[in-house]
Motif scaffolding. Sequence first.
Motif, mmCIF file in Angstrom:
data_model
loop_
_atom_site.group_PDB
_atom_site.id
_atom_site.type_symbol
_atom_site.label_atom_id
_atom_site.label_comp_id
_atom_site.label_asym_id
_atom_site.label_seq_id
_atom_site.Cartn_x
_atom_site.Cartn_y
_atom_site.Cartn_z
ATOM 1 N N GLN A 1 0.826 -1.208 0.000
ATOM 2 C CA GLN A 1 0.000 0.000 0.000
ATOM 3 C C GLN A 1 0.858 1.255 0.000
ATOM 4 O O GLN A 1 0.529 2.252 -0.658
ATOM 5 N N ALA A 2 1.959 1.209 0.749
ATOM 6 C CA ALA A 2 2.872 2.358 0.776
ATOM 7 C C ALA A 2 3.469 2.599 -0.601
ATOM 8 O O ALA A 2 3.592 3.744 -1.054
ATOM 9 N N GLN A 3 3.844 1.533 -1.282
ATOM 10 C CA GLN A 3 4.428 1.667 -2.621
ATOM 11 C C GLN A 3 3.409 2.215 -3.615
ATOM 12 O O GLN A 3 3.740 3.053 -4.456
ATOM 13 N N THR A 4 2.174 1.738 -3.498
ATOM 14 C CA THR A 4 1.115 2.243 -4.375
ATOM 15 C C THR A 4 0.855 3.719 -4.102
ATOM 16 O O THR A 4 0.700 4.522 -5.027
ATOM 17 N N GLN A 5 0.809 4.084 -2.816
ATOM 18 C CA GLN A 5 0.587 5.478 -2.439
ATOM 19 C C GLN A 5 1.732 6.360 -2.922
ATOM 20 O O GLN A 5 1.506 7.497 -3.360
ATOM 21 N N GLU A 6 2.952 5.851 -2.839
ATOM 22 C CA GLU A 6 4.113 6.615 -3.295
ATOM 23 C C GLU A 6 3.976 6.974 -4.766
ATOM 24 O O GLU A 6 4.159 8.137 -5.153
ATOM 25 N N ARG A 7 3.644 5.987 -5.594
ATOM 26 C CA ARG A 7 3.491 6.249 -7.036
ATOM 27 C C ARG A 7 2.344 7.215 -7.295
ATOM 28 O O ARG A 7 2.460 8.140 -8.118
ATOM 29 N N HIS A 8 1.236 7.005 -6.597
ATOM 30 C CA HIS A 8 0.070 7.880 -6.777
ATOM 31 C C HIS A 8 0.403 9.314 -6.369
ATOM 32 O O HIS A 8 0.037 10.269 -7.075
ATOM 33 N N SER A 9 1.096 9.476 -5.255
ATOM 34 C CA SER A 9 1.419 10.816 -4.759
ATOM 35 C C SER A 9 2.394 11.545 -5.671
ATOM 36 O O SER A 9 2.302 12.768 -5.828
ATOM 37 N N ILE A 10 3.340 10.822 -6.255
ATOM 38 C CA ILE A 10 4.260 11.453 -7.204
ATOM 39 C C ILE A 10 3.480 12.011 -8.391
ATOM 40 O O ILE A 10 3.712 13.131 -8.848
ATOM 41 N N LEU A 11 2.525 11.212 -8.898
ATOM 42 C CA LEU A 11 1.713 11.662 -10.036
ATOM 43 C C LEU A 11 0.866 12.874 -9.661
ATOM 44 O O LEU A 11 0.753 13.834 -10.435
ATOM 45 N N GLN A 12 0.263 12.843 -8.471
ATOM 46 C CA GLN A 12 -0.566 13.964 -8.037
ATOM 47 C C GLN A 12 0.267 15.224 -7.821
ATOM 48 O O GLN A 12 -0.157 16.332 -8.165
ATOM 49 N N ALA A 13 1.444 15.063 -7.237
ATOM 50 C CA ALA A 13 2.322 16.217 -7.017
ATOM 51 C C ALA A 13 2.785 16.797 -8.347
ATOM 52 O O ALA A 13 2.855 18.034 -8.513
ATOM 53 N N LYS A 14 3.089 15.933 -9.303
ATOM 54 C CA LYS A 14 3.477 16.414 -10.639
ATOM 55 C C LYS A 14 2.365 17.253 -11.248
ATOM 56 O O LYS A 14 2.614 18.314 -11.834
ATOM 57 N N THR A 15 1.134 16.773 -11.122
ATOM 58 C CA THR A 15 -0.002 17.500 -11.683
ATOM 59 C C THR A 15 -0.147 18.877 -11.051
ATOM 60 O O THR A 15 -0.353 19.885 -11.744
ATOM 61 N N LEU A 16 -0.016 18.938 -9.723
ATOM 62 C CA LEU A 16 -0.124 20.222 -9.024
ATOM 63 C C LEU A 16 0.967 21.190 -9.467
ATOM 64 O O LEU A 16 0.717 22.394 -9.662
ATOM 65 N N ILE A 17 2.186 20.684 -9.610
ATOM 66 C CA ILE A 17 3.300 21.554 -10.011
ATOM 67 C C ILE A 17 3.130 22.026 -11.454
ATOM 68 O O ILE A 17 3.305 23.219 -11.761
ATOM 69 N N LYS A 18 2.762 21.105 -12.337
ATOM 70 C CA LYS A 18 2.589 21.474 -13.745
ATOM 71 C C LYS A 18 1.423 22.448 -13.920
ATOM 72 O O LYS A 18 1.504 23.381 -14.727
ATOM 73 N N ASP A 19 0.349 22.224 -13.171
ATOM 74 C CA ASP A 19 -0.810 23.112 -13.284
ATOM 75 C C ASP A 19 -0.536 24.497 -12.702
ATOM 76 O O ASP A 19 -1.286 25.445 -12.982
ATOM 77 N N ASN A 20 0.496 24.604 -11.880
ATOM 78 C CA ASN A 20 0.868 25.888 -11.276
ATOM 79 C C ASN A 20 2.334 26.212 -11.589
ATOM 80 O O ASN A 20 3.084 26.643 -10.717
ATOM 81 N N LYS A 21 2.708 25.995 -12.844
ATOM 82 C CA LYS A 21 4.112 26.142 -13.253
ATOM 83 C C LYS A 21 4.621 27.563 -13.035
ATOM 84 O O LYS A 21 5.769 27.764 -12.611
#
Length: 225
Positions: free
Chosen positions: A173-193
């Motif tokens: 679950q931690a590994q799945t959350q890690e991958r999911h969180s990286i994707l979500q953080a990328k989206t937030l950063i790209k959307d607020n570049k």
Amino acid sequence: MQKISLNLVAIAIFLGTMSILLGPFLHISHTIPAVVTFLGLGLATVDNLTWQGRGVTLLLDTIARVSPEYRQRILHHEAGHFLVAHLLGIPITGYSLSAWEALRQGNPGQGGVSFAPPDITSSISANLLQQYCHVWMAGIAAESIVYGTTEGGREDREQLQTAFRLIKRPVSQAQTQERHSILQAKTLIKDNKAAYDSLVQAMAENTPITDCFQIIEQHREPAAS
């Protein structure tokens, strides 16, 4: 950091041994490598036991910061943490971009963004835990966006894994959350570049956190209605 100190002790022993073996061929007195090795081992031991490895951290960080690329990676990595934490409403208390700055602020490690730590218990809400996971993975996400590769983030991953162990969740679950969180953080950063780029510049100039908040708000994308 304890592992780093132990590695340095092993290196010191190896170099001391090689110096003694090669001393006669290089016309080096046996006393010199013995003294250097003794001092190195003594300092490493004192640092590990008394200062929790902070001396080693300062030394390695000072050496690494000679590289402009290293400094820029640290800057972009920490700006990712800062931006995502602010966007998700996680209270930020400060930031530092070097081990020396962190030491002056009373924080261990190589520096980073300081924010209110979560109370990791079985009663923590799934939403709050996920938000912190996004923040922890935001530095890795930022590096990936800017450089296409990641070099930092080991301690960030350890924080996420530790949180899941504390609430007795499986490693998968931690590994799945890690991958999911990286994707979500990328989206937030790209959307607020624009906000991210402005924040990077502000942090490079050691801008106070309150001004950093204003810079993000000036450049962030408006929330969808």
